[in-house]
Design a protein around this motif. Structure first.
Motif, PDB file in Angstrom:
ATOM      1  N   VAL A   6       0.861  -1.185   0.000  1.00 50.19           N
ATOM      2  CA  VAL A   6       0.000   0.000   0.000  1.00 50.19           C
ATOM      3  C   VAL A   6       0.894   1.230   0.000  1.00 50.19           C
ATOM      4  O   VAL A   6       1.719   1.405   0.892  1.00 50.19           O
ATOM      5  N   SER A   7       0.748   2.083  -1.010  1.00 51.19           N
ATOM      6  CA  SER A   7       1.607   3.258  -1.099  1.00 51.19           C
ATOM      7  C   SER A   7       0.790   4.486  -1.487  1.00 51.19           C
ATOM      8  O   SER A   7      -0.314   4.377  -2.020  1.00 51.19           O
ATOM      9  N   PHE A   8       1.374   5.653  -1.190  1.00 55.10           N
ATOM     10  CA  PHE A   8       0.725   6.933  -1.479  1.00 55.10           C
ATOM     11  C   PHE A   8       1.600   7.755  -2.409  1.00 55.10           C
ATOM     12  O   PHE A   8       2.827   7.766  -2.278  1.00 55.10           O
ATOM     13  N   HIS A   9       0.955   8.451  -3.345  1.00 56.47           N
ATOM     14  CA  HIS A   9       1.647   9.366  -4.246  1.00 56.47           C
ATOM     15  C   HIS A   9       1.772  10.716  -3.545  1.00 56.47           C
ATOM     16  O   HIS A   9       0.804  11.465  -3.470  1.00 56.47           O
ATOM     17  N   ARG A  10       2.927  10.996  -3.049  1.00 56.32           N
ATOM     18  CA  ARG A  10       3.111  12.276  -2.367  1.00 56.32           C
ATOM     19  C   ARG A  10       3.854  13.239  -3.282  1.00 56.32           C
ATOM     20  O   ARG A  10       4.907  13.762  -2.957  1.00 56.32           O
TER      21      ARG A  10
END
Length: 209
Positions: free
Chosen positions: A74-78
């Protein structure tokens, strides 16, 4: 060794399964015990909270799973600031009850130790206990690395020291170890992009996970 099931993007209907998988991994960690001291309630509360963040990642990041749902990343585009999850305060309070304060403290702490410049944030990587040491975590990290290399952005993660070896094998570089609330040792890791030598120090005013 049999071939692994293919890696695919998670569907909306997978979010509870991914949250459960991640909660199972966190349940036995000292961090999970600090967040939810009640062992009988811990897995349920962690699953409910993690489902909020998995759902959020489906909108503002990426969730990839091994096809049989034995492992997930699970990853976020920051690339820019992202908003908090929808109705986050209400949902967090409903999920955690008297343990809400611990989750608030951890969120502020993790935020203060994140890079200020655009990056990917690999928030969770989990493998079901019965499938560990079978290459699933390595496969997901390799997949994540290939996608990152197309964007030219670095990636960061914050892991317990017991999990550091997997990330180091995939090019993540250890940063100074920090002590989280509750005395839990966490290791910030950064994987520089192919075109960048590194990313700046933590301290962005951005909010989120």
């Amino acid at each position: 060794m049999p071939a692994l099931p293919r890696i695919r993007a998670a569907r909306w209907t997978d979010k509870r399964a991914v949250a459960t998988l991640t909660a199972d991994a966190l349940h036995t960690e000292p961090l999970g015990a600090w967040l939810v001291p009640d062992e009988h309630q811990r897995r349920r509360i962690l699953t409910d909270v993690l489902e909020i963040w998995v759902e959020h990642a489906l909108f503002f990041g990426e969730v990839h799973v091994i096809g049989d749902l034995s492992a997930a990343a699970v990853s976020f585009h920051r690339y820019r600031p992202i908003p908090p999850p929808t109705a986050y305060r209400q949902r967090l309070t409903e999920a955690t009850g008297p343990d809400t304060e611990a989750f608030d403290i951890l969120e502020v702490y993790l935020h203060s130790n994140r890079p200020a410049t655009p990056h990917h944030h690999l928030a969770f990587l989990a493998v079901s206990p019965e499938h560990r040491r079978r290459g699933r975590g390595d496969a997901l990290l390799a997949h994540h690395r290939q996608r990152l290399d197309l964007t030219g952005l670095p990636s960061m993660a914050q892991v317990t020291t017991t999990n550091r070896g997997l990330y180091l094998r995939h090019g993540y570089l250890p940063q100074p170890e920090v002590i989280s609330p509750g005395g839990i040792r966490l290791l910030p890791l950064v994987r520089p992009s192919p075109s960048l030598s590194g990313i700046s120090t933590p301290g962005s005013p951005e909010r989120g996970v």
